[in-house]
Scaffold this motif. Sequence first.
Motif, PDB file in Angstrom:
ATOM      1  N   LYS A  26       0.823  -1.224   0.000  1.00 36.77           N
ATOM      2  CA  LYS A  26       0.000   0.000   0.000  1.00 36.77           C
ATOM      3  C   LYS A  26       0.851   1.266   0.000  1.00 36.77           C
ATOM      4  CE  LYS A  26      -1.911  -1.628   3.395  1.00 36.77           C
ATOM      5  NZ  LYS A  26      -2.455  -1.872   4.713  1.00 36.77           N
ATOM      6  N   SER A  45      -2.938   9.166   9.649  1.00 31.40           N
ATOM      7  CA  SER A  45      -3.588   8.495  10.787  1.00 31.40           C
ATOM      8  C   SER A  45      -2.837   8.760  12.079  1.00 31.40           C
ATOM      9  CB  SER A  45      -3.588   6.987  10.552  1.00 31.40           C
ATOM     10  OG  SER A  45      -4.349   6.662   9.441  1.00 31.40           O
ATOM     11  N   ARG A  49       1.416   2.814  17.759  1.00 35.18           N
ATOM     12  CA  ARG A  49       2.612   2.038  17.398  1.00 35.18           C
ATOM     13  C   ARG A  49       3.844   2.944  17.440  1.00 35.18           C
ATOM     14  NH1 ARG A  49       5.264   2.075  12.949  1.00 35.18           N
ATOM     15  NH2 ARG A  49       3.895   2.209  11.155  1.00 35.18           N
ATOM     16  N   ARG A  52       8.663   3.516  13.102  1.00 38.67           N
ATOM     17  CA  ARG A  52       9.725   2.708  12.503  1.00 38.67           C
ATOM     18  C   ARG A  52      10.814   3.660  12.021  1.00 38.67           C
ATOM     19  NH1 ARG A  52       5.425  -0.214   9.107  1.00 38.67           N
ATOM     20  NH2 ARG A  52       4.714  -1.850  10.505  1.00 38.67           N
ATOM     21  N   TYR A  61       2.551   9.190  10.369  1.00 42.18           N
ATOM     22  CA  TYR A  61       1.504   9.010  11.383  1.00 42.18           C
ATOM     23  C   TYR A  61       1.621  10.148  12.379  1.00 42.18           C
ATOM     24  CZ  TYR A  61       0.479   4.066  10.263  1.00 42.18           C
ATOM     25  OH  TYR A  61       0.065   2.893   9.649  1.00 42.18           O
ATOM     26  N   GLU A  80     -12.884   6.840  12.691  1.00 44.53           N
ATOM     27  CA  GLU A  80     -12.894   5.398  12.954  1.00 44.53           C
ATOM     28  C   GLU A  80     -11.630   5.062  13.711  1.00 44.53           C
ATOM     29  OE1 GLU A  80     -10.490   3.116  11.564  1.00 44.53           O
ATOM     30  OE2 GLU A  80      -9.433   4.860  10.836  1.00 44.53           O
ATOM     31  N   TYR A  89      -5.066   2.327  15.919  1.00 40.71           N
ATOM     32  CA  TYR A  89      -4.938   3.247  14.789  1.00 40.71           C
ATOM     33  C   TYR A  89      -6.251   4.009  14.644  1.00 40.71           C
ATOM     34  CZ  TYR A  89      -1.006   0.259  13.385  1.00 40.71           C
ATOM     35  OH  TYR A  89       0.173  -0.449  13.357  1.00 40.71           O
ATOM     36  N   GLY A  90      -6.183   5.243  14.182  1.00 42.42           N
ATOM     37  CA  GLY A  90      -7.425   5.988  13.986  1.00 42.42           C
ATOM     38  C   GLY A  90      -7.254   7.124  12.991  1.00 42.42           C
ATOM     39  N   ASP A 109      -5.276   5.108   4.019  1.00 43.61           N
ATOM     40  CA  ASP A 109      -4.805   3.717   4.031  1.00 43.61           C
ATOM     41  C   ASP A 109      -5.159   3.152   5.401  1.00 43.61           C
ATOM     42  OD1 ASP A 109      -3.134   1.607   4.798  1.00 43.61           O
ATOM     43  OD2 ASP A 109      -1.279   2.643   4.278  1.00 43.61           O
ATOM     44  N   GLU A 111      -7.025  -0.333   7.771  1.00 40.35           N
ATOM     45  CA  GLU A 111      -7.328  -1.760   7.718  1.00 40.35           C
ATOM     46  C   GLU A 111      -8.846  -1.997   7.643  1.00 40.35           C
ATOM     47  OE1 GLU A 111      -8.991  -1.298  10.861  1.00 40.35           O
ATOM     48  OE2 GLU A 111      -8.620  -3.454  10.870  1.00 40.35           O
ATOM     49  N   ARG A 156       1.590 -10.901  11.373  1.00 42.01           N
ATOM     50  CA  ARG A 156       1.055 -10.102  10.259  1.00 42.01           C
ATOM     51  C   ARG A 156       0.595 -11.003   9.104  1.00 42.01           C
ATOM     52  NH1 ARG A 156       1.988  -4.415  10.180  1.00 42.01           N
ATOM     53  NH2 ARG A 156       2.897  -3.797  12.162  1.00 42.01           N
TER      54      ARG A 156
HETATM   55  P1  5GP Z   1       1.467  -0.289   9.911  1.00 38.81           P
HETATM   56  O1  5GP Z   1       1.704  -0.514  11.376  1.00 38.81           O
HETATM   57  O2  5GP Z   1       2.106  -1.403   9.094  1.00 38.81           O
HETATM   58  O3  5GP Z   1       1.859   1.082   9.451  1.00 38.81           O
HETATM   59  O4  5GP Z   1      -0.094  -0.415   9.656  1.00 38.81           O
HETATM   60  C1  5GP Z   1      -0.774  -1.543  10.090  1.00 38.81           C
HETATM   61  C2  5GP Z   1      -2.189  -1.521   9.533  1.00 38.81           C
HETATM   62  O5  5GP Z   1      -2.896  -0.428  10.104  1.00 38.81           O
HETATM   63  C3  5GP Z   1      -2.266  -1.346   8.021  1.00 38.81           C
HETATM   64  O6  5GP Z   1      -3.177  -2.327   7.523  1.00 38.81           O
HETATM   65  C4  5GP Z   1      -2.823   0.028   7.829  1.00 38.81           C
HETATM   66  O7  5GP Z   1      -3.644   0.104   6.687  1.00 38.81           O
HETATM   67  C5  5GP Z   1      -3.655   0.189   9.082  1.00 38.81           C
HETATM   68  N1  5GP Z   1      -3.919   1.580   9.437  1.00 38.81           N
HETATM   69  C6  5GP Z   1      -3.130   2.656   9.306  1.00 38.81           C
HETATM   70  N2  5GP Z   1      -3.748   3.765   9.723  1.00 38.81           N
HETATM   71  C7  5GP Z   1      -4.987   3.377  10.108  1.00 38.81           C
HETATM   72  C8  5GP Z   1      -6.132   4.082  10.616  1.00 38.81           C
HETATM   73  O8  5GP Z   1      -6.169   5.294  10.803  1.00 38.81           O
HETATM   74  N3  5GP Z   1      -7.230   3.338  10.906  1.00 38.81           N
HETATM   75  C9  5GP Z   1      -7.265   1.989  10.727  1.00 38.81           C
HETATM   76  N4  5GP Z   1      -8.391   1.365  11.018  1.00 38.81           N
HETATM   77  N5  5GP Z   1      -6.218   1.309  10.244  1.00 38.81           N
HETATM   78  C10 5GP Z   1      -5.097   1.991   9.946  1.00 38.81           C
END
Ligand code: 5GP
Length: 216
Positions: A26, A45, A49, A52, A61, A80, A89-90, A109, A111, A156
């Motif tokens: 993504k 978002s 977490r 990284r 983020y 959400e 995540y939100g 982006d 989940e 994952r």
């Molecule tokens: P990562 O930790 O790898 O950056 O993201 C993990 C998952 O969290 C990914 O599937 C990503 O799409 C999802 N994600 C990122 N931001 C948000 C968010 O604001 N809300 C939700 N529901 N999922 C999110």
Amino acid sequence: MLKQLREVPRIRGNLIVISGPSGSGKDSVLAVVRGEVPDLEYSVSATTRPPREGEVDGVHYFFLTREEFLARKEAGEFLETAEFCGNIYGTPRSFVEGKLDLGEDVIMDIEIRGADQVRSVMPDAVAIFLMPPSLAELEARLGKRGADSPEATRGRLRKAVEEIPAVLRYDYVVLNYDLEQAAEEIRSIIVAERARVGKCDCDRLVRGFQMESRNL
Ligand code: 5GP
């Protein structure tokens, strides 16, 4: 004479939701799409977490402590939220709503459970599922990324297998075998969605032509 229109006036922007299992690509696909599609705002978002390597607060983020996150959730600041692999995540609500009200498109982006929540409050959101070409490829990509421990990577992958059937709830599916092709398909979807009659201010167009034709 009315001024020439360069694009159809919009009533409201489109909300483009992209989901896909971790490692489906993504981030890379979105980077290409954002570089190619004009007037597309990215929703940053919030997450609990830890960052990284290379991730910047406010760009990739908004990195929050769990307490900060929960306080903001309580205050209704998120469109959400979802827990994913032990972190929350939100999507900050005001940014998204503000841009859509201005007629600008927003891409996010998130989940699958977050996407379900978004669709329930914004049923005209355009939901795209990015599909990895195979589980083996997903494993290879996650391994290459090297961002997580082997245990976290296995988590994952298990999560990815669980998430795949959610594709049935999306509007579009894009296979990410080739990055450029996947990005091109998403670009085409966004461009086509911009031309939907129901989302354009066609009344204004019609009135403009009627006014201009009064002296014919
Ligand atoms: P990562 O930790 O790898 O950056 O993201 C993990 C998952 O969290 C990914 O599937 C990503 O799409 C999802 N994600 C990122 N931001 C948000 C968010 O604001 N809300 C939700 N529901 N999922 C999110």
